[in-house]
Enzyme design. Structure first.
Site, PDB file in Angstrom:
ATOM      1  N   ILE A 218      42.184  49.066  36.956  1.00 49.48           N
ATOM      2  CA  ILE A 218      41.989  47.092  37.050  1.00 49.48           C
ATOM      3  C   ILE A 218      42.601  45.763  37.146  1.00 49.48           C
ATOM      4  CG2 ILE A 218      40.656  45.313  36.306  1.00 49.48           C
ATOM      5  CD1 ILE A 218      39.665  47.931  34.253  1.00 49.48           C
ATOM      6  N   HIS A 219      43.323  45.566  37.966  1.00 50.26           N
ATOM      7  CA  HIS A 219      44.112  44.136  37.984  1.00 50.26           C
ATOM      8  C   HIS A 219      44.009  42.575  38.480  1.00 50.26           C
ATOM      9  CE1 HIS A 219      45.341  46.614  41.765  1.00 50.26           C
ATOM     10  NE2 HIS A 219      46.277  44.798  42.141  1.00 50.26           N
ATOM     11  N   ARG A 220      42.872  42.791  39.267  1.00 56.32           N
ATOM     12  CA  ARG A 220      42.836  42.057  39.935  1.00 56.32           C
ATOM     13  C   ARG A 220      42.338  40.395  38.881  1.00 56.32           C
ATOM     14  NH1 ARG A 220      44.640  42.092  44.968  1.00 56.32           N
ATOM     15  NH2 ARG A 220      44.096  44.564  45.089  1.00 56.32           N
TER      16      ARG A 220
END
Ligand code: UD1
Ligand code: UDP
Length: 383
Positions: A218-220
């Site tokens: 997860i990084h957005r």
């Protein structure tokens, strides 16, 4: 001998650059000379340095060391630094990858100095201009001379925006040419899969059995920077772990781990970090990542690259986004868009668990030789 200047900055660009650098070293060293400029957008060793060593990418000739910052400050510093390097190096082409701020900065600097911009991964669209990447990729495409699209969807998006594949040379920013060439990330996955099997010890390190764990990233920014969305994703992950009784390994981007460590006392974040089935790690090197992807039962991610690698390794994918640029994956029913919705995430997990036997993975990302195709066209367009 043609001189190309490649701009990299963020993790996925460093990985993508490995494919082109390898093709040049192996097949085109008599006709192409590559200069590498690292903007320094990513700078931690596990987000940058480690990839140079393990993927055999030459050390950058220029490093701008811009680091993190607001979009404006970061991009402005990159434009100034790339401009200096272009004036000094006078390359025949400027090579840009993807849709990060490093891509945007390169496009602005190169186009204004009249250096032909080559965009690799052109034509991708989410049709969501609230994403910084959508602004970056549209701007870069429209400042480019040669545009290489990995998918037919990307190629057709470009045609809809007025680009053509049949323009006559010489190609310029006002007479650009588009290609459908396959995905250089697929080149890399094919090339490094065997090497990863020999060199990676990640499964042993985290006591993971092939086919019996879930991998997540997860990084957005719209997931990490919105507590409701991030909480809902983490709840979905905990529910999957508890329902399947399978470990979930999460190599977390520093943006995401920063949120976790900055919010101790949040019940869901604490539950995630303390859960017996959940293994949170630092970002892992690419060979380890490939091993995790190849051996996972399922992948959940908001990453563009990881969505595709899930497909390359024939793994079902829960896509933690509202829309995707890689819509073929959803059309093939190999992935399900869940947004950041806990209930959609657990439903997608159940659906993909039962569906996975029937899913087919036709070769929509090319033949693993996109980098060679690109090099050939770079040379052809200057002779
Ligand atoms: C960037 C790209 C995104 C891409 C992602 C790949 C833009 C606008 N976004 O997002 O498209 O999917 O890279 O990973 O270009 N940080 C560190 N160490 C690092 C790098 C970053 O701690 O080495 C932290 C910093 O707190 C920084 C934050 O991560 O502020 C975000 O980094 P940034 O490069 O601005 O954006 P990404 O989220 O990485
Ligand atoms: N990746 C990696 N280690 C990790 C997470 C990702 O090597 O811990 C690789 C992944 O295999 C893919 C690329 O990084 O090749 C994707 O980058 P990221 O998710 O940061 O960005 P995006 O593709 O969304 O732009």
């Amino acid at each position: 001998m043609l001189k190309i200047l490649t701009v990299i900055g963020a993790r996925p660009q460093i990985i993508k650059a490995a494919a082109l650098s390898r093709a040049i070293r192996t097949h085109f060293h008599d006709s192409l000379r590559e200069i590498i400029l690292h903007t320094g957008q990513h700078y931690d060793n596990n987000m940058s340095g480690v990839f140079f060593h393990e993927l055999g990418i030459p050390e950058p000739d220029h490093n701008l060391n811009v680091g993190s910052g607001t979009h404006g400050k970061q991009t402005a510093a990159m434009i100034a630094g790339i401009e200096d390097a272009l004036i000094h190096e006078k390359p025949d082409y400027l090579i840009l990858y993807g849709d990060t701020n490093s891509t945007l900065a390169g496009a602005v600097a190169g186009a204004k100095l009249h250096i032909p911009v080559v965009h690799i991964e052109a034509g991708l669209r989410s049709f969501n201009k609230y994403m910084p990447e959508e602004i970056n990729r549209i701007t870069c495409d429209h400042a480019s001379t040669l545009l290489f699209s990995p998918t037919m969807t990307g190629f057709n998006n470009l045609k809809r925006e007025g680009f053509r594949a049949d323009t006559a040379p010489p190609h310029t920013i006002d007479n650009p040419k588009i290609y459908h060439c396959g995905d250089i990330m697929y080149d890399n996955s094919l090339y490094f899969a065997g090497i990863a099997r020999e060199r990676s010890g990640i499964l042993e390190k985290y006591e993971l059995e092939p086919g019996k764990f879930i991998l997540g990233t997860i990084h957005r920014d719209n997931n990490t920077d919105n507590p409701q969305r991030l909480t809902s994703i983490f709840r979905g992950i905990i529910r999957i772990a508890e329902e399947s009784r399978l470990p979930v390994i999460l190599p977390l981007h520093p943006r995401t781990s920063g949120v976790l460590t900055g919010h101790t006392g949040n019940d869901t974040y604490d539950a995630l970090t303390k859960h017996a089935l959940i293994r949170i790690t630092e970002p892992v090197p690419f060979l380890d990542m490939i091993m995790l992807e190849k051996n996972a039962k399922m992948i959940m991610t908001d990453s563009g690259g990881v969505q595709k690698e899930a497909y390359f390794f024939r793994k079902p994918c829960i896509i933690l986004r509202r829309e995707t640029e890689w819509k073929e994956i959803v059309e093939q029913e190999a992935g399900i868009l869940t947004d950041a919705d806990e209930n959609k995430i657990i439903h997608a997990f159940r659906e993909l668990s039962t569906r996975s036997e029937e899913t087919t993975f036709p070769p929509i990302f090319g033949d693993g030789r996109a980098a060679e195709f690109i090099c050939t066209e770079l040379i052809r367009n200057k002779t």
